[in-house]
Scaffold this motif. Structure first.
Motif, PDB file in Angstrom:
ATOM      1  N   GLN A  35       0.836  -1.194   0.000  1.00  9.63           N
ATOM      2  CA  GLN A  35       0.000   0.000   0.000  1.00  9.63           C
ATOM      3  C   GLN A  35       0.880   1.256   0.000  1.00  9.63           C
ATOM      4  OE1 GLN A  35      -2.827   0.118   3.176  1.00  9.63           O
ATOM      5  NE2 GLN A  35      -3.804   2.011   2.483  1.00  9.63           N
ATOM      6  N   GLY A  36       0.562   2.183  -0.847  1.00  6.33           N
ATOM      7  CA  GLY A  36       1.299   3.439  -0.928  1.00  6.33           C
ATOM      8  C   GLY A  36       2.420   3.422  -1.956  1.00  6.33           C
ATOM      9  N   TRP A  37       2.795   2.238  -2.420  1.00  7.80           N
ATOM     10  CA  TRP A  37       3.846   2.132  -3.443  1.00  7.80           C
ATOM     11  C   TRP A  37       3.210   2.374  -4.810  1.00  7.80           C
ATOM     12  CZ3 TRP A  37       8.836  -0.843  -3.003  1.00  7.80           C
ATOM     13  CH2 TRP A  37       9.253  -0.964  -1.665  1.00  7.80           C
ATOM     14  N   VAL A  38       4.066   2.832  -5.757  1.00  7.72           N
ATOM     15  CA  VAL A  38       3.605   3.013  -7.133  1.00  7.72           C
ATOM     16  C   VAL A  38       4.651   2.458  -8.098  1.00  7.72           C
ATOM     17  CG1 VAL A  38       2.178   5.031  -6.657  1.00  7.72           C
ATOM     18  CG2 VAL A  38       4.600   5.339  -7.232  1.00  7.72           C
ATOM     19  N   GLU A  39       4.171   2.009  -9.231  1.00  5.24           N
ATOM     20  CA  GLU A  39       5.046   1.609 -10.336  1.00  5.24           C
ATOM     21  C   GLU A  39       5.114   2.803 -11.275  1.00  5.24           C
ATOM     22  OE1 GLU A  39       7.365  -1.684 -11.932  1.00  5.24           O
ATOM     23  OE2 GLU A  39       6.267  -1.432 -10.054  1.00  5.24           O
ATOM     24  N   ILE A  40       6.296   3.395 -11.404  1.00  3.87           N
ATOM     25  CA  ILE A  40       6.390   4.669 -12.099  1.00  3.87           C
ATOM     26  C   ILE A  40       7.632   4.710 -12.978  1.00  3.87           C
ATOM     27  CG2 ILE A  40       7.665   5.838 -10.248  1.00  3.87           C
ATOM     28  CD1 ILE A  40       5.790   8.277 -10.742  1.00  3.87           C
ATOM     29  N   GLN A  41       7.552   5.457 -14.054  1.00  2.00           N
ATOM     30  CA  GLN A  41       8.657   5.558 -15.006  1.00  2.00           C
ATOM     31  C   GLN A  41       9.759   6.451 -14.426  1.00  2.00           C
ATOM     32  OE1 GLN A  41       7.448   5.168 -19.278  1.00  2.00           O
ATOM     33  NE2 GLN A  41       8.359   7.214 -19.367  1.00  2.00           N
ATOM     34  N   LEU A  42      11.015   6.078 -14.717  1.00  2.00           N
ATOM     35  CA  LEU A  42      12.154   6.765 -14.123  1.00  2.00           C
ATOM     36  C   LEU A  42      12.159   8.263 -14.436  1.00  2.00           C
ATOM     37  CD1 LEU A  42      14.768   6.510 -12.480  1.00  2.00           C
ATOM     38  CD2 LEU A  42      15.954   5.886 -14.590  1.00  2.00           C
ATOM     39  N   ASP A  43      11.827   8.634 -15.669  1.00  2.00           N
ATOM     40  CA  ASP A  43      11.895  10.059 -16.006  1.00  2.00           C
ATOM     41  C   ASP A  43      10.808  10.887 -15.325  1.00  2.00           C
ATOM     42  OD1 ASP A  43       9.803   9.068 -17.492  1.00  2.00           O
ATOM     43  OD2 ASP A  43      10.345  10.125 -19.336  1.00  2.00           O
ATOM     44  N   VAL A  44       9.733  10.231 -14.872  1.00  2.00           N
ATOM     45  CA  VAL A  44       8.657  10.962 -14.200  1.00  2.00           C
ATOM     46  C   VAL A  44       9.104  11.458 -12.828  1.00  2.00           C
ATOM     47  CG1 VAL A  44       6.303  10.769 -13.274  1.00  2.00           C
ATOM     48  CG2 VAL A  44       6.887   9.690 -15.456  1.00  2.00           C
ATOM     49  N   ILE A  45      10.002  10.730 -12.183  1.00  3.04           N
ATOM     50  CA  ILE A  45      10.459  11.116 -10.839  1.00  3.04           C
ATOM     51  C   ILE A  45      11.787  11.886 -10.902  1.00  3.04           C
ATOM     52  CG2 ILE A  45       9.290   9.187  -9.729  1.00  3.04           C
ATOM     53  CD1 ILE A  45      12.011   7.787  -9.530  1.00  3.04           C
ATOM     54  N   SER A  46      12.211  12.229 -12.109  1.00  3.09           N
ATOM     55  CA  SER A  46      13.516  12.873 -12.286  1.00  3.09           C
ATOM     56  C   SER A  46      13.371  14.289 -12.834  1.00  3.09           C
ATOM     57  CB  SER A  46      14.386  12.061 -13.248  1.00  3.09           C
ATOM     58  OG  SER A  46      14.525  10.728 -12.802  1.00  3.09           O
ATOM     59  N   LYS A  47      14.173  15.205 -12.310  1.00  2.66           N
ATOM     60  CA  LYS A  47      14.275  16.537 -12.896  1.00  2.66           C
ATOM     61  C   LYS A  47      14.974  16.468 -14.240  1.00  2.66           C
ATOM     62  CE  LYS A  47      14.612  18.973  -8.463  1.00  2.66           C
ATOM     63  NZ  LYS A  47      15.509  19.777  -7.577  1.00  2.66           N
ATOM     64  N   SER A  48      16.019  15.619 -14.289  1.00  6.95           N
ATOM     65  CA  SER A  48      16.735  15.437 -15.560  1.00  6.95           C
ATOM     66  C   SER A  48      17.500  14.130 -15.534  1.00  6.95           C
ATOM     67  CB  SER A  48      17.695  16.603 -15.819  1.00  6.95           C
ATOM     68  OG  SER A  48      18.766  16.587 -14.891  1.00  6.95           O
ATOM     69  N   ILE A  49      17.636  13.530 -16.713  1.00  4.61           N
ATOM     70  CA  ILE A  49      18.473  12.348 -16.912  1.00  4.61           C
ATOM     71  C   ILE A  49      19.313  12.627 -18.155  1.00  4.61           C
ATOM     72  CG2 ILE A  49      18.557   9.861 -17.354  1.00  4.61           C
ATOM     73  CD1 ILE A  49      15.786   9.634 -16.089  1.00  4.61           C
ATOM     74  N   ARG A  50      20.578  12.894 -17.949  1.00  6.73           N
ATOM     75  CA  ARG A  50      21.456  13.230 -19.063  1.00  6.73           C
ATOM     76  C   ARG A  50      22.749  12.440 -18.952  1.00  6.73           C
ATOM     77  NH1 ARG A  50      20.939  19.887 -19.457  1.00  6.73           N
ATOM     78  NH2 ARG A  50      18.675  19.956 -19.779  1.00  6.73           N
ATOM     79  N   ASP A  51      23.462  12.381 -20.069  1.00  6.07           N
ATOM     80  CA  ASP A  51      24.784  11.765 -20.018  1.00  6.07           C
ATOM     81  C   ASP A  51      25.843  12.852 -20.174  1.00  6.07           C
ATOM     82  OD1 ASP A  51      24.512  12.381 -22.661  1.00  6.07           O
ATOM     83  OD2 ASP A  51      24.722  10.335 -23.412  1.00  6.07           O
ATOM     84  N   GLY A  52      27.107  12.427 -20.066  1.00  4.31           N
ATOM     85  CA  GLY A  52      28.213  13.374 -20.164  1.00  4.31           C
ATOM     86  C   GLY A  52      28.533  13.744 -21.601  1.00  4.31           C
ATOM     87  N   THR A  53      29.608  14.478 -21.765  1.00  2.00           N
ATOM     88  CA  THR A  53      29.997  14.975 -23.076  1.00  2.00           C
ATOM     89  C   THR A  53      30.332  13.852 -24.047  1.00  2.00           C
ATOM     90  OG1 THR A  53      31.595  16.342 -24.273  1.00  2.00           O
ATOM     91  CG2 THR A  53      32.391  15.264 -22.280  1.00  2.00           C
ATOM     92  N   HIS A  54      29.899  14.012 -25.282  1.00  2.67           N
ATOM     93  CA  HIS A  54      30.198  13.042 -26.344  1.00  2.67           C
ATOM     94  C   HIS A  54      31.469  13.412 -27.102  1.00  2.67           C
ATOM     95  CE1 HIS A  54      26.090  10.912 -26.712  1.00  2.67           C
ATOM     96  NE2 HIS A  54      26.133  11.553 -25.557  1.00  2.67           N
ATOM     97  N   ASN A  55      31.962  14.607 -26.862  1.00  2.00           N
ATOM     98  CA  ASN A  55      33.166  15.082 -27.551  1.00  2.00           C
ATOM     99  C   ASN A  55      34.163  15.620 -26.531  1.00  2.00           C
ATOM    100  OD1 ASN A  55      32.164  14.793 -30.397  1.00  2.00           O
ATOM    101  ND2 ASN A  55      30.628  16.244 -29.628  1.00  2.00           N
ATOM    102  N   PRO A  56      34.867  14.726 -25.855  1.00  2.00           N
ATOM    103  CA  PRO A  56      35.795  15.167 -24.812  1.00  2.00           C
ATOM    104  C   PRO A  56      36.840  16.119 -25.368  1.00  2.00           C
ATOM    105  CG  PRO A  56      35.493  12.784 -24.751  1.00  2.00           C
ATOM    106  CD  PRO A  56      34.861  13.268 -26.014  1.00  2.00           C
TER     107      PRO A  56
END
Length: 379
Positions: free
Chosen positions: A10-31
């Motif tokens: 009770q009280g738990w939810v199944e939720i998508q990662l991006d919904v609970i995130s302000k941002s999901i990004r990766d690092g630089t692609h061109n070091p």
């Protein structure tokens, strides 16, 4: 709900990662270009065991390049880093305000209010999440998980108070595990000390029942008086074969098994030969002191010597004697990068001369003690 799905508390939810995130990004692609002194630029290899491994070889970039990379993608304290290219699934919580940035092999996750970063780090460590990462990985030479795929991962999320309770319980259990590991290491150290003490007593004649009465009568002889040592000599390389022509050849511990050697090559021009039941002893290199038992005749190369008993000395005692003297033999070996021990050095070690009955009694007590040690370490 399918049979394979679990009903959430009770009280738990199944939720998508991006919904609970302000941002999901990766690092630089061109070091950018590296410089000697600058701001750290981390990759997946720097995320290890739940922490950032800064290391001496951590690449650095200029402040100007750092500002370009982090203009819209800064890393803040309590963000979670997750490796998504190469070695997948290693994570850590940013616990520093020191400026740094990352390459594309690391994802930066910033969570909404009401989401405990430590809880999420432990979720990322879970078998469920690790298996999901592997399922979604793409690539051959270097596997990776795309950000769009990562954002759609489903999370079983409890309320914030329960997230905190779960984190507290996990860390309590981890603390108990760490204490158990320390206790186990201490026990192993005690067992090793007991083993050395047992062997020392054995070769001082202290394991025989009437040791106090016999102490003054026990004499020490040099090994050359109780065993015959045959130093190995490698035959001509042209005589080697793998078709079982001639006599089995042992050049070193690469052919050693648990007790007896494994036959992998033979020679038709044998040089030095050991006898059945001889003790095989490594005399060269970083395997100096490793031992095996000859279960038949072998030609022995220069990396080995064969030890054959005489004067009714039980060869098993010689095995245990060398276990006791292992560190000393290493110290007495010559050579720094490639140590070796001479026949003369081995022959001049002294050993207590016991009667046949005393040898058997000593061996029984050694083997009983070693059996106790083995059983304890397997608990």
């Amino acid at each position: 709900m399918t049979d394979t799905e679990l009903e959430l508390p009770q009280g738990w939810v199944e939720i998508q990662l991006d919904v609970i995130s302000k941002s999901i990004r990766d690092g630089t692609h061109n070091p950018p270009a590296r410089i000697k002194n600058g701001i750290p630029l981390l990759s997946a290899k720097h995320i290890q065991n739940g922490f950032i491994n800064w290391g001496e070889n951590c690449p650095k970039i200029s402040e100007e390049e750092f500002d370009k990379i982090t203009k819209n993608n800064s890393i803040e304290k309590n963000n979670v880093l997750l490796t998504i290219v190469g070695t997948l699934g290693r994570s850590c919580i940013v616990d520093t305000s020191t400026p740094f940035t990352v390459q594309r092999s690391v994802a930066i996750l910033k969570f909404n209010e009401g989401i405990n970063s430590i809880f999420m780090k432990y979720f990322f460590d879970s078998i469920q999440f690790q298996n999901d990462l592997k399922k979604h990985a793409r690539g051959v030479a270097q596997v990776g998980v795309y950000l769009n795929s990562l954002k759609k991962f489903m999370i079983s999320l409890p309320p914030l108070n329960e997230q905190k309770r779960i984190v507290s319980k996990i860390e309590e259990l981890f603390s108990k595990i760490d204490s158990a590991k320390q206790s186990l290491e201490h026990t192993k150290l005690q067992l090793e000390q007991f083993k050395k003490s047992l062997l020392k007593s054995a070769f001082e004649g202290k394991l025989i029942d009437n040791c106090n009465d016999r102490k003054s009568q026990i004499v020490n002889l040099k090994l050359k008086d109780v065993v015959e040592i045959t130093m190995g000599q490698s035959p001509k390389g042209s005589s080697y074969n793998t078709q079982a022509h001639g006599i089995p050849l042992l050049n070193g511990p690469t052919e050693f098994g648990f007790q007896h050697p494994t036959e992998t090559q033979w020679t038709e021009l044998p040089t030095k030969i050991c006898k059945k039941n001889d003790l095989l002893f490594c005399v060269r290199g970083n395997t100096l002191g490793r031992m095996n038992w000859a279960n038949k005749e072998y030609c022995i190369g220069r990396g080995l010597c064969a030890i054959h008993s005489k004067l009714d000395m039980d060869i098993r005692l010689i095995f245990y004697f060398f276990l006791l003297k292992g560190i000393e033999i290493l110290h007495n070996g010559t050579g720094t990068t490639f140590p070796n021990v001479s026949k003369n050095t081995l022959e001049n070690y002294e050993i207590a001369l016991l009667s046949n009955e005393e040898q058997e009694e000593t061996l029984q007590k050694i083997e009983k003690g070693f059996s106790l040690i083995q059983n304890t370490t397997q608990i």
